[in-house]
Design an enzyme around this catalytic site. Structure first.
Site, PDB file in Angstrom:
ATOM      1  N   ASP A  61       1.200  -1.000  -0.097  1.00 22.18           N
ATOM      2  CA  ASP A  61       0.003   0.156   0.551  1.00 22.18           C
ATOM      3  C   ASP A  61       0.948   0.950  -0.187  1.00 22.18           C
ATOM      4  O   ASP A  61       1.586   1.883   0.795  1.00 22.18           O
ATOM      5  CB  ASP A  61      -1.080   0.062   1.538  1.00 22.18           C
ATOM      6  CG  ASP A  61      -1.547  -1.278   1.091  1.00 22.18           C
ATOM      7  OD1 ASP A  61      -1.649  -1.475   0.300  1.00 22.18           O
ATOM      8  OD2 ASP A  61      -3.103  -1.279   1.959  1.00 22.18           O
TER       9      ASP A  61
ATOM     10  N   LYS B 123      -7.612   3.387  -2.683  1.00 18.03           N
ATOM     11  CA  LYS B 123      -7.663   2.967  -1.125  1.00 18.03           C
ATOM     12  C   LYS B 123      -7.566   4.632  -1.140  1.00 18.03           C
ATOM     13  O   LYS B 123      -6.747   5.727  -1.291  1.00 18.03           O
ATOM     14  CB  LYS B 123      -5.927   2.575  -0.881  1.00 18.03           C
ATOM     15  CG  LYS B 123      -5.725   2.258   0.651  1.00 18.03           C
ATOM     16  CD  LYS B 123      -5.562   1.986   2.043  1.00 18.03           C
ATOM     17  CE  LYS B 123      -4.774   1.848   2.886  1.00 18.03           C
ATOM     18  NZ  LYS B 123      -3.841   0.892   3.909  1.00 18.03           N
TER      19      LYS B 123
ATOM     20  N   LYS C 279     -10.304   0.344  -1.939  1.00 15.88           N
ATOM     21  CA  LYS C 279     -10.401  -0.313  -0.699  1.00 15.88           C
ATOM     22  C   LYS C 279     -10.458   0.934   0.168  1.00 15.88           C
ATOM     23  O   LYS C 279      -9.614   1.839   0.314  1.00 15.88           O
ATOM     24  CB  LYS C 279      -8.164  -0.208  -0.269  1.00 15.88           C
ATOM     25  CG  LYS C 279      -8.418  -0.638   1.837  1.00 15.88           C
ATOM     26  CD  LYS C 279      -6.897  -1.617   2.098  1.00 15.88           C
ATOM     27  CE  LYS C 279      -6.535  -1.669   3.158  1.00 15.88           C
ATOM     28  NZ  LYS C 279      -5.191  -1.787   3.243  1.00 15.88           N
TER      29      LYS C 279
END
Length: 221
Positions: A90, A152, A180
């Site tokens: 991430d 995300k 996400k």
């Protein structure tokens, strides 16, 4: 959605800078016990988490360039984590470059990380609380253009966390890339709002509470 299906969509997360080894071990044990999809930790705790998750089907997710996104060493950090065995990375968007409107630099930054971890699931953290809606749309396009696997919402360390409106906008703008939602998701009601807005994954430190809330609900998909 069954409880097990929900659990697999949760990245059980501990990113506080003062997280101890014992807390990381507990995080991993909880993830295995509850069937969470992944454990998400800082790169400095990745080796310990990998050791704790050995022999299980819980994935190791590591953040890079965290939490500011302005590091010039994101790609190098991502390669170290990929070599260590992390299955998911991430990375934080270069928010300053996005605010400049320098999308060429933003895409080059994501592309460098993508190239450094070609076999890992790559999620790009937009830090939506710092972006305008047009910037969120453009950031999603940048992620799509560079081969990222997810977009995300948030680090959870800035001015705000996930919002259902932003999740819906990202889902609409990402060209098929999953979303996400993370940052401030502490209850089943929070998670439900994100899922209904289109989130495919949930990043939270409160995964156990979310599952407990699901058990007490009657929500169906």
């Amino acid at each position: 959605m069954t409880k097990q299906e929900l659990a697999k969509r949760i990245d059980h997360t501990l990113l506080k800078p003062d997280a101890t080894a014992e807390q990381i071990k507990a995080l991993c044990a909880e993830a295995v016990e509850n069937g969470f999809g992944a454990v998400c930790v800082n790169s400095g705790r990745a080796a310990l988490a990998k050791e704790c998750l050995a022999g299980t089907d819980v994935k190791l997710c590591v953040v890079v360039g965290f939490p500011l996104g302005c590091s010039v060493a994101k790609a190098a950090e991502a390669k170290v984590m990929a070599d260590l065995g992390a299955q998911e990375i991430d990375m934080v968007l270069d928010v300053g470059r996005a605010k400049d409107g320098d999308w060429e630099a933003v895409e080059a930054d994501i592309q460098a990380v993508r190239n450094a971890c070609p076999d890992q699931t790559l999620k790009v953290i937009l830090e939506t609380c710092l972006l305008t809606e047009p910037e969120i749309v453009r950031a999603c396009q940048a992620a799509k253009n560079t081969g990222a696997d997810f977009v995300k919402t948030s680090t959870g360390f800035s001015a705000g966390g996930a919002k259902a409106h932003d999740v819906a906008l990202m889902k609409q703008s990402a060209g098929g890339i999953p979303v996400k939602a993370s940052g401030g998701i502490r209850t089943w009601a929070d998670a439900k709002a994100m899922l209904e807005a289109g989130a495919d994954r949930i990043g939270a430190s409160a995964g156990i509470a979310i599952l407990k809330g699901w058990e007490e609900s009657t929500w169906e998909t």
